[in-house]
Every structure is written in structure tokens, then in C-alpha cells.
Design an enzyme around this catalytic site. Structure first.
Site, PDB file in Angstrom:
ATOM      1  N   ASP A 102      37.379  44.398  39.412  1.00 40.15           N
ATOM      2  CA  ASP A 102      38.116  43.656  38.396  1.00 40.15           C
ATOM      3  C   ASP A 102      38.980  44.649  37.615  1.00 40.15           C
ATOM      4  OD1 ASP A 102      38.319  40.950  36.937  1.00 40.15           O
ATOM      5  OD2 ASP A 102      37.679  42.245  35.294  1.00 40.15           O
ATOM      6  N   TYR A 229      41.986  42.521  28.010  1.00 42.50           N
ATOM      7  CA  TYR A 229      42.929  41.415  27.869  1.00 42.50           C
ATOM      8  C   TYR A 229      44.079  41.661  26.899  1.00 42.50           C
ATOM      9  CZ  TYR A 229      39.445  39.251  30.711  1.00 42.50           C
ATOM     10  OH  TYR A 229      38.582  39.003  31.752  1.00 42.50           O
ATOM     11  N   HIS A 289      35.247  36.115  43.452  1.00 40.19           N
ATOM     12  CA  HIS A 289      35.615  37.283  42.651  1.00 40.19           C
ATOM     13  C   HIS A 289      34.464  38.279  42.495  1.00 40.19           C
ATOM     14  CE1 HIS A 289      38.235  39.428  39.949  1.00 40.19           C
ATOM     15  NE2 HIS A 289      37.399  39.330  38.932  1.00 40.19           N
TER      16      HIS A 289
END
Length: 311
Positions: A102, A229, A289
Site C-alpha cells: 500500500d 492521505y 488489496h
């Protein structure tokens, strides 16, 4: 799991929690993503240790058992790269294989660009090398795109704050295990996209959820929301954008990240190899994922083949 040892390593003024197993001369460092932690590498750590490698998996600053930075809102990807260097120096590890999952792919590859003499190879799961630059996915996706929502200061904090940490992790694991990008309706928050009755993925146990929940209960989400983020626009002073180290990308065919605008073509067409010329790409047909937890034996086999080839 009992064979995995835990220690704290001081780097850049913070105590970083590091899980470790194995005593081999060749070292593999595992870098987690979100909503993960060192624990997400439990299967891989034991497999590589049994194969004669030393495995280490830190919690990023502000995650799990590692110290939070003094000002989480100022945390950056650059901090993570600096922390990784500091941890390796503190442990007197001159060279490593890096495995990133990720957002862990960013520091994995950028570390390889900044310190190529320290890197034997790079493997990433779910995310390929992406050159520095503005992230523009939000321009092509609706307002409810989860990254757009989580980039907005205060919004995710309010959304997550209605729930305990365990439930937040549960909901994100369920959302990220699907084949579609999480996009909320205008009148809906991201956490509301998951019903309380929705079951966990079959490969993710209640015991696993308890482990994650306890770690995020300790750390909270302040740093996690800033990195990654709210840090995608960060500028990097990289000497080059071509990774020469041997590299491996493992993608689940059902990973929602394939739905990011342009991502599937970038990978399947081989454009990514312009930046990573020595890249092998492997696709797992039913993989989501979280392939390292969903299909640990297969991922372990792929990683060990890669490690042995470039040892």
C-alpha cells in the site's frame, strides 16, 4: 507468532517499535500500509526467517506501538524515509531487501532512489512505483472518493471518532477488500458504507481484528491521516526517478487500486518499467488489496523466489 521478538529502536528522537525474527545475514524489512501495522506481515516474517533471512517490520511513527511525532499534522513521507534510514543505522544493517505494501511502496521505492547502495531489491504489493508529482485521481472521481474525504481536515476525524478503533479498522478492511474504489454518497460518510452486520473477509479473523484494534486504539489515527492521505502533494528532492534495483510487483487482480484512473494501463502496458526497468510483475487472479494476508503461502513463495534470485 511466539518466535517474533519486539524491541524499540531510537531514531530521529522517537522510539520506533520493531518486530523481528530470524538471524540470517540477509535482511528483509517490511513496510506496512493503512490500516495495517507490523502485524500484517506476520506470515511473511516467519516464512523468510525459516528460509534463513532476518525479518524486521517497524511500525511507522505515530502508528501502533511507535512514538507519535510531536506534531502529527506536520508528519511527512520524508520523515518515514528518514526513520527507515535511522532504524537501519541503529541496527547496523548495511543493506536490505525492502518489501512495501500500500502506501509503504512510496518510502520503499524512494529510499531505493535516495540510498541505492543500501538496497538489494524492492518488492511492493498493491501499489507500483509512482513518480513524484501531484495526485490527480480526485479530478476524475466523485466527491465521495475516500481519499478526497480523508484529505479534508477534520472530516475523517469526525467520521472515525463516532466509532472505536477496532470498528474503524474493521470497516476499512471490508471496504478495501472489495473490487471497487470506496466512494460514498454525498449524504454519507465513509464509515457509513459498511453495515454492522457485514462479515469480515474469510481470511481475516476476529483475533486478527482484535490485534489491529488494540494497536490503533493505542496510536489513534492522527498521524495515519496525515501520512499518507494528506501528504500526497509532498515534494521530494530525488536524484533520479529510475529505480535500478531488482524489483517485484505483486498485484491482486481484484485489487480496487486497479480502478484508479490510469492505474491498470500504467501497470499492464509496462509503462511502469520506464521507471523500474528491472521489474517483475505477478498477478494473483483472486487477490484483493490484502494479498499477503489473503494468500500468504502464495505471496511467501513469490517473495522467497525473488529474494533467492537477488541474494
Amino acid at each position: 507468532m511466539d518466535q517474533i521478538q519486539h524491541k524499540y529502536v531510537e531514531a530521529n528522537g522517537l522510539n520506533h517499535h520493531v518486530a523481528e525474527v530470524g538471524t540470517g545475514q540477509s535482511v528483509v524489512v517490511f513496510l506496512h500500509g493503512f490500516p495495517e501495522i507490523w502485524y500484517s506481515w506476520r506470515h511473511q516474517m516467519i516464512a523468510v526467517a525459516n528460509a534463513g533471512y532476518r525479518a524486521i517490520a517497524p511500525d511507522w511513527r505515530g502508528y501502533g506501538l511507535s512514538d507519535p511525532p510531536p506534531e502529527p499534522e506536520k508528519a511527512s513521507f520524508g520523515d518515514l524515509i528518514s526513520d527507515l534510514l535511522g532504524i537501519l543505522d541503529a541496527l547496523s544493517i548495511p543493506k536490505v531487501f525492502i518489501v512495501g505494501k500500500d502506501f509503504g511502496a512510496w518510502p520503499a521505492y524512494y529510499f531505493a532512489l535516495l540510498y541505492p547502495e543500501r538496497v538489494l531489491g524492492v518488492a511492493t504489493l498493491g501499489i507500483p512505483f509512482v513518480p513524484p508529482g501531484p495526485v490527480t485521481y480526485n479530478k476524475y472521481l466523485p466527491e465521495g472518493f475516500y481519499i478526497s474525504r480523508w484529505k479534508e481536515p477534520g472530516r475523517a476525524e469526525a467520521d472515525f471518532g463516532r466509532l472505536d478503533a477496532k470498528t474503524v479498522v474493521r470497516n476499512v478492511y471490508i471496504l478495501f477488500s472489495k473490487t471497487e474504489i470506496p466512494i460514498a454518497r454525498e449524504d454519507q460518510e465513509i464509515m457509513d458504507m459498511v453495515e454492522s452486520s457485514t462479515p469480515l473477509p474469510p481470511w481475516f479473523t476476529e483475533e486478527d481484528l482484535e490485534a489491529y484494534g488494540a494497536l490503533y486504539q493505542k496510536s489513534g489515527f492522527r498521524t495515519a491521516l496525515k501520512v499518507p492521505y494528506r501528504s500526497f502533494e509532498e515534494e521530494f528532492n530525488l536524484p533520479d526517478t529510475k529505480v535500478e534495483a531488482p524489483s517485484l510487483l505483486i498485484m491482486g487482480e481484484k485489487d480496487y487500486c486497479f480502478k484508479f484512473p490510469g492505474m491498470e494501463d500504467y501497470i499492464r502496458s509496462g509503462q511502469v518499467k520506464f521507471f523500474v526497468p528491472n521489474l517483475e510483475i505477478t498477478y494473483l487472479p483472486e487477490g484483493t488489496h490484502f494479498v499477503q494476508e489473503q494468500f500468504p503461502d502464495k505471496v511467501n513463495e513469490l517473495l522467497l523466489t525473488f529474494l533467492r534470485k537477488h541474494r
